[in-house]
Scaffold this active site. Sequence first.
Site, short mmCIF file in Angstrom:
data_model
loop_
_atom_site.label_atom_id
_atom_site.label_comp_id
_atom_site.label_asym_id
_atom_site.label_seq_id
_atom_site.Cartn_x
_atom_site.Cartn_y
_atom_site.Cartn_z
N PHE A 1 240.29 11.95 -20.62
CA PHE A 1 238.85 12.22 -20.59
C PHE A 1 238.50 13.64 -21.03
CE2 PHE A 1 240.07 14.09 -16.52
CZ PHE A 1 239.25 15.23 -16.47
N LYS B 1 243.11 3.61 -27.44
CA LYS B 1 242.47 3.30 -26.17
C LYS B 1 242.00 4.62 -25.54
CE LYS B 1 243.37 3.41 -22.01
NZ LYS B 1 242.05 3.89 -21.59
N CYS C 1 244.44 21.07 -20.41
CA CYS C 1 245.87 21.17 -20.11
C CYS C 1 246.41 22.52 -20.53
CB CYS C 1 246.66 20.04 -20.74
SG CYS C 1 246.66 20.10 -22.53
N GLU D 1 248.60 20.96 -10.18
CA GLU D 1 247.60 21.25 -11.21
C GLU D 1 246.23 20.95 -10.62
OE1 GLU D 1 247.79 18.65 -14.65
OE2 GLU D 1 247.00 20.23 -15.93
#
Lengths: 497, 497, 497, 497
Positions: free
Chosen positions: D148, D172, D280, D382
């Site tokens: 996302f 996808k 990230c 994280e």
Amino acid sequence: MKTIGHLINGEQREDGEQTQLVYNPATGEATKELLLANDDLVDEAIEAARTAFQTWRNEPPIKRARVMFRYKQLLEEHKDEICLLIGEEHGKIGHDAAGELQRGIENVEYACSAAELLKGEFSKNVGPSIDSWSEHQPLGVVAGITPFNFPAMVPLWMFPMAIVCGNCFILKPSEKDPSAALYIANLLKEAGLPDGVMQVIQGGKPVVDRLLKSTEVEAISFVGSTPIAKYIYETASQNGKRCQALGGAKNHAIVMPDCDLDNAVNQLIGAAYGSSGERCMALSVAVAVGNETADKLASMLKPKLEELRVGAFYDNDNDFGPLISREHQQKVVSYIDSAEQDGATIVADGRHPNIERYSSGYFVGPTLIDNVSPTMESYQQEIFGPVLQIIRADSMQDAMDLIDKHAYGNGTCIFTRDGEAARYFSDNIKVGMVGINVPLPVPVAYHSFGGWKQSLFGDLHAYGPDSVKFYTRRKTITQRWPSANVREGATFSMPVL
Amino acid sequence: MKTIGHLINGEQREDGEQTQLVYNPATGEATKELLLANDDLVDEAIEAARTAFQTWRNEPPIKRARVMFRYKQLLEEHKDEICLLIGEEHGKIGHDAAGELQRGIENVEYACSAAELLKGEFSKNVGPSIDSWSEHQPLGVVAGITPFNFPAMVPLWMFPMAIVCGNCFILKPSEKDPSAALYIANLLKEAGLPDGVMQVIQGGKPVVDRLLKSTEVEAISFVGSTPIAKYIYETASQNGKRCQALGGAKNHAIVMPDCDLDNAVNQLIGAAYGSSGERCMALSVAVAVGNETADKLASMLKPKLEELRVGAFYDNDNDFGPLISREHQQKVVSYIDSAEQDGATIVADGRHPNIERYSSGYFVGPTLIDNVSPTMESYQQEIFGPVLQIIRADSMQDAMDLIDKHAYGNGTCIFTRDGEAARYFSDNIKVGMVGINVPLPVPVAYHSFGGWKQSLFGDLHAYGPDSVKFYTRRKTITQRWPSANVREGATFSMPVL
Amino acid sequence: MKTIGHLINGEQREDGEQTQLVYNPATGEATKELLLANDDLVDEAIEAARTAFQTWRNEPPIKRARVMFRYKQLLEEHKDEICLLIGEEHGKIGHDAAGELQRGIENVEYACSAAELLKGEFSKNVGPSIDSWSEHQPLGVVAGITPFNFPAMVPLWMFPMAIVCGNCFILKPSEKDPSAALYIANLLKEAGLPDGVMQVIQGGKPVVDRLLKSTEVEAISFVGSTPIAKYIYETASQNGKRCQALGGAKNHAIVMPDCDLDNAVNQLIGAAYGSSGERCMALSVAVAVGNETADKLASMLKPKLEELRVGAFYDNDNDFGPLISREHQQKVVSYIDSAEQDGATIVADGRHPNIERYSSGYFVGPTLIDNVSPTMESYQQEIFGPVLQIIRADSMQDAMDLIDKHAYGNGTCIFTRDGEAARYFSDNIKVGMVGINVPLPVPVAYHSFGGWKQSLFGDLHAYGPDSVKFYTRRKTITQRWPSANVREGATFSMPVL
Amino acid sequence: MKTIGHLINGEQREDGEQTQLVYNPATGEATKELLLANDDLVDEAIEAARTAFQTWRNEPPIKRARVMFRYKQLLEEHKDEICLLIGEEHGKIGHDAAGELQRGIENVEYACSAAELLKGEFSKNVGPSIDSWSEHQPLGVVAGITPFNFPAMVPLWMFPMAIVCGNCFILKPSEKDPSAALYIANLLKEAGLPDGVMQVIQGGKPVVDRLLKSTEVEAISFVGSTPIAKYIYETASQNGKRCQALGGAKNHAIVMPDCDLDNAVNQLIGAAYGSSGERCMALSVAVAVGNETADKLASMLKPKLEELRVGAFYDNDNDFGPLISREHQQKVVSYIDSAEQDGATIVADGRHPNIERYSSGYFVGPTLIDNVSPTMESYQQEIFGPVLQIIRADSMQDAMDLIDKHAYGNGTCIFTRDGEAARYFSDNIKVGMVGINVPLPVPVAYHSFGGWKQSLFGDLHAYGPDSVKFYTRRKTITQRWPSANVREGATFSMPVL
């Protein structure tokens, strides 16, 4: 009469006391007037380039590449205008001009990958904690001198790669058909190129000599005839420049008995007569192996030549157009005459073409000459016209010997089905660009273009990977960081600088 | 007196009516006699190479590489003999000769990867079912002309790569110390090299000119002084050869106030005085940024210079040896004189060295000159002796301007701890080989060696990746196989050929 | 009985409570005893490798390469000892063992070019004054698990490249013929490899599993059968390792009607029966296009098979030797039985070979089976014996469909003279290694080895360029040096740190 | 409510009995309904891709590249629409969405150089008259599963390179913000991509599993969290696919005492809070070397955080927006709570942001936590939110040890002026992407993106040069043409076939 000027530092310039006429070769009429630059103007162009280089060299390669991405779009959008200019001044038919432009655009596409192409080599630990790497830095101001036969494509072989590598460029197009080059140079500004990175200077030998002698010009790319290529290469070398100078050609196709002859005939016609044979990659000699092959070849070619349509550029049904000038037309005719006098057989004779409504144009019709021998002048010289000569060889080795003995070594081709014949040919033939059942083996834009022997002076070929080497200078950095207390120190205070 | 001859077609040859003496520079005595080749002998060497090329070009690259694998072993096994020959004729100390040889062997190691280096680029489907690829074919006969200062290393920069690429080679070593080159060339036969692939021809300018004018010699590699480099480059260019000609240097080190000065001083001494400064990468100018830095530098260097040992080659405790000749010794002394007359400060004076037992040798002791200015002749010329000059700059930019204004652009170095200063320097300085805290930034064998400006004439650098391009010629093949009934046919009979 | 042990941290180790017999397959006698490592010993090997890695990773690549230069020499010097060990335990004839070793040494030669191969890519100015480059850093501890059929070559595919890239290695050779691998591993020390960089651990599945589960082992290379390859690939993947696992094969040659059948027959015999067919690149199926071709092929092969000599390894006149074990011999025979039962024609029957003096050896003679169909078990399975099967196809496309439908996709070959057929075949066939008139298209050491489909699990092929990627991990560095007063400052004092 | 569907074989599809809501995270309102594909629809997509592959694989790479040239234009022209979709569903501010898209477009630019990137290696004479070359053939049907946080950029990391290499693609996207991906996929048709080459399938785990298990899908690229990355990598491996699966991160910046702290603070803020820390590559830990450095850092950061503007996407003056979901917002807050409970100092507290008019949005304000220790959960996990934690180290080595002990190894950075510290850091740190004074060292599109340790599963990194290897399969061809009478024969007749 419309005048054709210069592009300096982003501005259209109409300087020039001296002028030269530009003709429409289909009609023989003078249609435009070319302004010839004097030494001061050349110097101004060089100075503009030198100044622009200071910032252009620091632009990230990917940003330079993005100018080329936009430039590709613009060239495609303005395709019709460019082809019209080519047709009016060079005379080549619309479809052929479009093909030329497309081949040129492919070099712009290649320039778009500059960030990939400019990568240097990084070696970790060439010694203990010592690293070394190479950078390919731009040269500075570089120049291109281009021929009449590809007024858009050959400039596009040069300046997109030169510019994307970080150089600033000065283009001197052919005086015979300079408008297309000027037009496409002007599009660069719209693509986002800063002023001064690209210049166009019109003129003849005086402009060439000024460029050759300038201490600011670091490199010269040239495409033209061999004597001039040799002059430019030697003069540039004496003046401390790097140079690549591409000259003439005499491209042979070997026709083997085992080949698909229908296919070979079709390929030969396009490669020999396309663009009136005014291509440095034109196939002008067919070496038939065996008399049987030669006889069939001649008899299959003859009726097809009668169907070829010769005429003016705007009619896309024409196959090819006029030659570039009256002088050149006469020279081509005289080569045919000499072959005839030397005992060759004129199978198809284009010396007196009947071109409706264009009787004053510089036309020569499709000409086929059989029974040519290596001693004939028509064989030894580059004709640069719509003339295909058949020469007969007893064996493939004899055919190859003919090619290897010729002064030029630009392109060549073999027609065969046999893997071994093809491999032997491509390995041993002393020619730079080799086709296997491909009659015009012009390398694609991501390979490099270059002949051998008298067809190219210089170490590096044009466009493609070699052009990155040509337009950059290697710098090798070796780095060691002596140990010190910044890293090793335990908790420590901010250093007072 | 022992004579030194030639190597042609695998045979030792003692031809030569004319001779020239070879001296031991530590004693000033003539010890050997060099046989000078005449035109016929040069032609014989060329012909031997031309003949050998016909088969050598077809040898698989991995097999050519295997000759180099064995050659590396042989050079290592015969290290002592080679270093002795270097010492006797050039005068450099044993450890220095060993270092030179090792650097040369590294080029043989690189040549061992020929199969990797000679790979061409293969493009599938450049068009529908059309493939294209490039080959890097050998040139044929190529020649190397090498200087006195690295009698083994510089030849090894050239012929291993030339040969492994498939060429046949003719080496003309320096007349002053030709034995090492001849010795290492002879080892090639033992390594398995076929006769005729390597030749050594002794002589001076007449031999050079014969090579330059031969139509069979395709390329010339040269290392020496700038005026001769320029002559060779221009003459080779006029004769249709490719050429790379490396000339002189004046290598500056910038000493920044933030650097580790102890480290910098140690590095400078080795780089300035090693091999008596007779290296094209010798650091001969230290540009100190700020008077404080300069003062410290001078005062730290002076006592260390007093500890340097100067003497004959066989004593490995010596730091450096004599100069190559009486003439050169006198020239170096005259540059020191001129600096003194021009107002520079002679901090350490090597004009009258006291070398025990070698009073007739061509020695100059370690010399340090401070307060040098850019207008002095000692600054403008390459001295090529054990002389380090300090010049003072107000800022790093001023220091860089000095370097960029100098005629040469071979090597340079900066001493600093600062990442930004290092990056700005290496990016902008107009020099081909850049060291960051590395005073002799000679690229390793798998990168390429080359200066900018008057230090190199040619497009491509010496050894490393560039040498593959230099010693090969690009050929581009474009291939299409027309469809036919061999594949598509259903069960069919064996064709009758 | 002689025992075979391990190599850990530079020492020969004779640990192992459990043992396994090693046989001479020509005689069927147990001749040596293999010591099997337990978990502790495997862990010790891993720990030795982990420790050695801390310094080995920092060794300059050129120094690591120099270990390989010496290693090549040593392997060549000890050729006879190595071939003897291969013969005694594997059974292959001397000339075949020598060929295997030579192929292995070629990978050592490739490893010698490590400094070239490990170069990263350097991009100047990815943004304004920002540079970025890639490094290929070693992984750490990596392991190799190798098969019986090439006891020296397959280990040499792996550890030279792994080690030269900076890794430390653990080799687990086949239990059936482990001595050659141990011997060549021991030579590394003599070549200058530091202790701990190379380990050899003997054992079977327990050793494999310990390696697979260790968190310290970063990568596994495997060559063997497909079911085990799959198991190893999946288990390694689950344990966070990278893995390349090469499995079985069923290599087809298409024999076209236009080919030179004499040549094809000779090539087929070597490729089908060499090394008793125990090669993953063995040609085990000939697909003849057209019945006429098939009939000729069978009739030309039959008399030649009768001339083949089968026997023990020491007699170099033998063509091939025994199979590796009694079990495998029986399995091969049972495949021939099944083909016979399924209706195929046994043209030459090797089930009952008469090998003088070696009646207890595991021999099967050269077997040729014609009229094979795709549904037969002998076609679907990998036989791994001296058995060539002929299958008939109506057209080249049918022949290709057969190949593409088979589970394996290791190697394949076409015999033809036709350029178009060859190009269509190599383009479309779903096989990783393709020969055109080359029956065993094993890539040379500077290309990479790998099949498709069930013949290889993993992204990267073995040895060659891919092995550099496999044995290193990419690190990308992006660097900017903010401007500060070190460079810009005018004359300034030494900073006080 | 607007529905979001699929793209299959060039058609918009609205299939899907099951649906899932898509929210505007700034308001917390459900705004659209996502149609979830069932197995049949996934199979249909795969079949469309499989069919299209048969012709797409044969398209010349330069033609495939030209689709990407046009695609780049289209993405630039439709920038605003794409950013709006990103803003509505993901919540990131307009300038940030534009930055994301630009980074994505850079991968399209790289894909434009396909013809250069797909070149294989050609080796002449690997043996006598035997040539060998490699081809990089496309895999077939490949799939991408994207997260996302970069709804446009991460898909653009994947499909342009996959497609230009000749594959057909199934994407996808994340169920949370799928519209941008669908939109940009639709633009491909306008760019000239044939139907079936690109598919978009909406859904969650069932779709992923169907892709993972399909025998037709050859490769999977994934970006997301580490547990799912691991699941996908293992499942793909078991199903014979190649896979690269990128997972989580915890990126540390080392702040050295000698760095320019003003600069470091500015860089840290952008890198820690940009896009709400949902990157990230977000810098979430600052390791200050020395308490003095830490204290200064905290005190310089605090006032700057108060100036940051948090709000909805359409206001370009906002610095960052909401988190992606209510659940995620609560998770981030709970990590801050846990740090507080574990004894860390909350310097700036974003748990109760006051966002005018958006009280129902999923906002967390900029949070700074000092005195964090390695044992705290907030350090080990994280967080993926706008939270920067400061941890104090005594030395650079201690700081590096912290990083190396962490489970993740995605990105890291050092702030220093010292060349040696930077080099030691980048050499030794066990992290895949390293910045030197560059806080977000995301490699440019012509290098490759990938972390180490738990941040990436697979051999090859994402995009850039590695992606060419990932999306192609090596095929090696070895070719020999046996000699025959076609070439050698003297004059001969046409062969009768």
